[in-house]
Design an enzyme around this catalytic site. Structure first.
Site, PDB file in Angstrom:
ATOM      1  N   ASN A   3      -7.644   0.065  -0.610  1.00 24.46           N
ATOM      2  CA  ASN A   3      -8.622  -0.167   0.487  1.00 24.46           C
ATOM      3  C   ASN A   3      -7.874   0.256   1.856  1.00 24.46           C
ATOM      4  O   ASN A   3      -8.086  -0.209   2.876  1.00 24.46           O
ATOM      5  CB  ASN A   3      -9.101  -1.653   0.353  1.00 24.46           C
ATOM      6  CG  ASN A   3      -7.703  -2.478   0.492  1.00 24.46           C
ATOM      7  OD1 ASN A   3      -6.627  -2.026  -0.267  1.00 24.46           O
ATOM      8  ND2 ASN A   3      -7.832  -3.438   1.382  1.00 24.46           N
ATOM      9  N   GLU A   4      -6.957   1.048   1.720  1.00 22.70           N
ATOM     10  CA  GLU A   4      -6.018   1.653   2.761  1.00 22.70           C
ATOM     11  C   GLU A   4      -6.882   1.933   4.016  1.00 22.70           C
ATOM     12  O   GLU A   4      -6.612   1.560   5.282  1.00 22.70           O
ATOM     13  CB  GLU A   4      -5.209   2.714   2.246  1.00 22.70           C
ATOM     14  CG  GLU A   4      -3.957   2.451   1.696  1.00 22.70           C
ATOM     15  CD  GLU A   4      -4.051   2.061   0.099  1.00 22.70           C
ATOM     16  OE1 GLU A   4      -5.330   2.085  -0.335  1.00 22.70           O
ATOM     17  OE2 GLU A   4      -3.285   1.680  -0.748  1.00 22.70           O
TER      18      GLU A   4
HETATM   19  N1  CO8 Z   1       0.924  -8.439   3.309  1.00 25.43           N
HETATM   20  C1  CO8 Z   1       1.409  -9.430   3.927  1.00 25.43           C
HETATM   21  N2  CO8 Z   1       0.947 -10.553   4.103  1.00 25.43           N
HETATM   22  C2  CO8 Z   1      -0.103 -10.811   3.192  1.00 25.43           C
HETATM   23  C3  CO8 Z   1      -0.739  -9.740   2.696  1.00 25.43           C
HETATM   24  C4  CO8 Z   1      -0.172  -8.523   2.596  1.00 25.43           C
HETATM   25  N3  CO8 Z   1      -0.880  -7.388   1.802  1.00 25.43           N
HETATM   26  N4  CO8 Z   1      -2.062 -10.264   2.113  1.00 25.43           N
HETATM   27  C5  CO8 Z   1      -2.072 -11.441   2.229  1.00 25.43           C
HETATM   28  N5  CO8 Z   1      -1.138 -11.973   3.224  1.00 25.43           N
HETATM   29  C6  CO8 Z   1      -0.735 -13.061   3.933  1.00 25.43           C
HETATM   30  C7  CO8 Z   1      -1.854 -13.637   4.604  1.00 25.43           C
HETATM   31  O1  CO8 Z   1      -1.763 -13.184   5.956  1.00 25.43           O
HETATM   32  C8  CO8 Z   1      -1.660 -15.138   4.743  1.00 25.43           C
HETATM   33  O2  CO8 Z   1      -0.705 -15.462   5.475  1.00 25.43           O
HETATM   34  P1  CO8 Z   1      -0.419 -16.880   6.394  1.00 25.43           P
HETATM   35  O3  CO8 Z   1      -0.352 -17.983   5.180  1.00 25.43           O
HETATM   36  O4  CO8 Z   1       0.819 -16.731   7.044  1.00 25.43           O
HETATM   37  O5  CO8 Z   1      -1.670 -16.929   7.222  1.00 25.43           O
HETATM   38  C9  CO8 Z   1      -1.132 -15.518   3.188  1.00 25.43           C
HETATM   39  O6  CO8 Z   1      -0.547 -14.031   2.637  1.00 25.43           O
HETATM   40  C10 CO8 Z   1      -2.224 -15.861   2.194  1.00 25.43           C
HETATM   41  O7  CO8 Z   1      -3.478 -14.858   2.463  1.00 25.43           O
HETATM   42  P2  CO8 Z   1      -4.906 -15.418   2.092  1.00 25.43           P
HETATM   43  O8  CO8 Z   1      -5.158 -16.671   2.792  1.00 25.43           O
HETATM   44  O9  CO8 Z   1      -5.551 -14.211   2.707  1.00 25.43           O
HETATM   45  O10 CO8 Z   1      -5.196 -15.716   0.696  1.00 25.43           O
HETATM   46  P3  CO8 Z   1      -6.204 -15.576  -0.301  1.00 25.43           P
HETATM   47  O11 CO8 Z   1      -6.011 -16.142  -1.590  1.00 25.43           O
HETATM   48  O12 CO8 Z   1      -7.430 -16.126   0.729  1.00 25.43           O
HETATM   49  O13 CO8 Z   1      -6.598 -14.175  -0.471  1.00 25.43           O
HETATM   50  C11 CO8 Z   1      -6.114 -11.778  -0.759  1.00 25.43           C
HETATM   51  C12 CO8 Z   1      -5.827 -13.245  -1.285  1.00 25.43           C
HETATM   52  C13 CO8 Z   1      -7.424 -11.295  -1.349  1.00 25.43           C
HETATM   53  C14 CO8 Z   1      -5.014 -10.881  -1.496  1.00 25.43           C
HETATM   54  C15 CO8 Z   1      -6.032 -11.596   0.660  1.00 25.43           C
HETATM   55  O14 CO8 Z   1      -4.869 -11.982   1.220  1.00 25.43           O
HETATM   56  C16 CO8 Z   1      -5.912  -9.915   1.007  1.00 25.43           C
HETATM   57  O15 CO8 Z   1      -7.218  -9.395   1.010  1.00 25.43           O
HETATM   58  N6  CO8 Z   1      -4.763  -9.554   1.534  1.00 25.43           N
HETATM   59  C17 CO8 Z   1      -4.645  -7.986   1.970  1.00 25.43           C
HETATM   60  C18 CO8 Z   1      -4.715  -7.359   0.974  1.00 25.43           C
HETATM   61  C19 CO8 Z   1      -4.574  -5.805   1.461  1.00 25.43           C
HETATM   62  O16 CO8 Z   1      -5.480  -5.135   2.304  1.00 25.43           O
HETATM   63  N7  CO8 Z   1      -3.718  -5.043   1.030  1.00 25.43           N
HETATM   64  C20 CO8 Z   1      -3.304  -3.839   1.743  1.00 25.43           C
HETATM   65  C21 CO8 Z   1      -1.764  -3.778   1.728  1.00 25.43           C
HETATM   66  S1  CO8 Z   1      -1.425  -2.085   2.154  1.00 25.43           S
HETATM   67  C22 CO8 Z   1      -0.816  -1.206   0.734  1.00 25.43           C
HETATM   68  O17 CO8 Z   1      -0.814  -1.700  -0.392  1.00 25.43           O
HETATM   69  C23 CO8 Z   1      -1.020   0.277   0.680  1.00 25.43           C
HETATM   70  C24 CO8 Z   1      -0.104   0.737   1.890  1.00 25.43           C
HETATM   71  C25 CO8 Z   1      -0.132   2.241   1.870  1.00 25.43           C
HETATM   72  C26 CO8 Z   1       0.622   2.868   3.007  1.00 25.43           C
HETATM   73  C27 CO8 Z   1       0.445   3.995   3.393  1.00 25.43           C
HETATM   74  C28 CO8 Z   1       0.606   4.361   4.591  1.00 25.43           C
HETATM   75  C29 CO8 Z   1       0.714   6.097   4.838  1.00 25.43           C
END
Ligand code: CO8
Length: 300
Positions: free
Chosen positions: A175-176
């Site tokens: 989903n980048e």
């Molecule tokens: N990185 C850092 N922190 C995160 C991430 C993450 N990927 N995902 C969640 N967190 C944090 C949240 O901000 C939250 O922090 P806090 O407690 O301080 O508020 C905590 O973790 C808990 O998260 P949620 O409350 O959202 O937990 P849920 O159980 O409700 O949901 C999910 C879990 C579904 C995983 C949800 O957190 C989510 O959708 N997270 C984002 C996932 C995402 O989009 N990841 C993409 C990361 S980028 C990547 O992997 C590839 C990058 C390639 C780079 C290329 C560049 C050229």
């Protein structure tokens, strides 16, 4: 440290075979490394290795969401390398010990408002994990027992087989673009190798997160089972894979994956450079900041 497929880049398929056949030497006593790791309080991965079956389960246990920060990436790679070297291990199941989450992907905080040097170090660790996992000579099965976006999806599609919990609330995908970033070409290649070009094109452009049933439909995962049976099913499937002639299976895996791996191996430094210059751009940092805010606001 180099894994089997990386060895291939220098010596071709013939160079791969001696390493394959060496696995048929006398079996060693069960390695203690894995059990020792379990005793570490700081460990982000718990390993259960059953020397009688040759199957190890790697449980990611880094709350709250198994986001792949530098520590988890490094421990993942080291753990896998140790299992690769352990003659009593022939297959690895990768799963999560957290409820509802397989892995939230790369830890955004490692890429947001950090120095270019840190971003470079982080990216090398991401490369290292992928090279080791995608190129592993072990049979690797992802037991996806929760959501698995972005880097979590990459982990899954780097394995040989994927079993996912049959729960439409769990999603998986690259989903980048939703974060305003672009999946690197080797993420894209791994996805193309799994679901084909057109499906990847749509998935990446739209930053699509597929529900478990949708993921099964497009072949992003191989099987859906009730949540409490994900790891057991992975273990049963592993049994079928381990029944295949090992040198033949390993050489086949190498044949299928080597070109994709070689592409990054011949271009690693440029890839780090591209990542660092992209991710440190003000506009990209702004997008990441907004995405982090969105994640936090969803909680309320
Ligand atoms: N990185 C850092 N922190 C995160 C991430 C993450 N990927 N995902 C969640 N967190 C944090 C949240 O901000 C939250 O922090 P806090 O407690 O301080 O508020 C905590 O973790 C808990 O998260 P949620 O409350 O959202 O937990 P849920 O159980 O409700 O949901 C999910 C879990 C579904 C995983 C949800 O957190 C989510 O959708 N997270 C984002 C996932 C995402 O989009 N990841 C993409 C990361 S980028 C990547 O992997 C590839 C990058 C390639 C780079 C290329 C560049 C050229």
């Amino acid at each position: 440290m180099a894994n089997a497929l990386r060895g291939l880049s220098k010596c071709g398929v013939a160079g791969f075979l001696p390493q394959v056949f060496s696995r048929h030497g006398p079996r060693t006593l069960p390695h203690l490394v894995c059990q020792k790791r379990n005793n570490s309080t700081s460990s982000k991965i718990k390993v259960d290795l059953d020397p009688s079956t040759g199957v190890a389960v790697m449980w990611m246990q880094s709350p709250p969401v198994n986001s792949l920060n530098l520590d988890l990436l490094t421990e993942f790679t080291t753990t896998l390398e140790k299992l690769e070297m352990d003659k009593s291990c022939r297959g690895v199941i990768i799963t999560s010990s957290l409820p509802k989450i397989f892995s939230a992907g790369l830890d955004i905080l490692e890429m947001y408002q950090t120095s270019p040097e840190h971003c470079g170090e982080f990216w090398k660790a991401v490369q290292e994990l992928w090279l080791n996992l995608y190129g592993s000579k072990l049979t690797t099965i992802a037991a996806i027992n929760g959501s698995s976006p972005a880097g979590g999806c990459l982990l899954s599609i780097s394995c040989d087989y994927r079993v996912m919990a049959d729960n439409p609330r769990y999603s998986i995908g690259l989903n980048e673009t939703l974060l305003g970033i672009v999946a690197p070409y080797w993420f894209k290649d791994t996805m193309v190798n799994t679901v084909g070009h057109r499906t990847t094109e749509l998935a990446l452009a739209l930053g699509k997160l597929y529900s478990a049933p949708e993921a099964l439909k497009i072949g992003l995962v191989d099987e859906l089972v009730p949540e409490d049976q994900v790891v057991n099913t992975a273990a049963q499937t592993m049994g079928k894979w381990l029944a295949i002639n090992e040198p033949a299976r390993q050489a086949t895996k190498a044949m299928m994956r080597k070109p994709t791996i070689d592409k990054l191996l011949s271009n690693r430094e440029a890839d780090v450079h591209n990542f660092v210059s992209f991710i440190t751009q003000a506009s990209v940092q702004k997008s990441l900041g907004m995405y982090l805010k969105m994640l936090k606001s969803r909680k309320g």
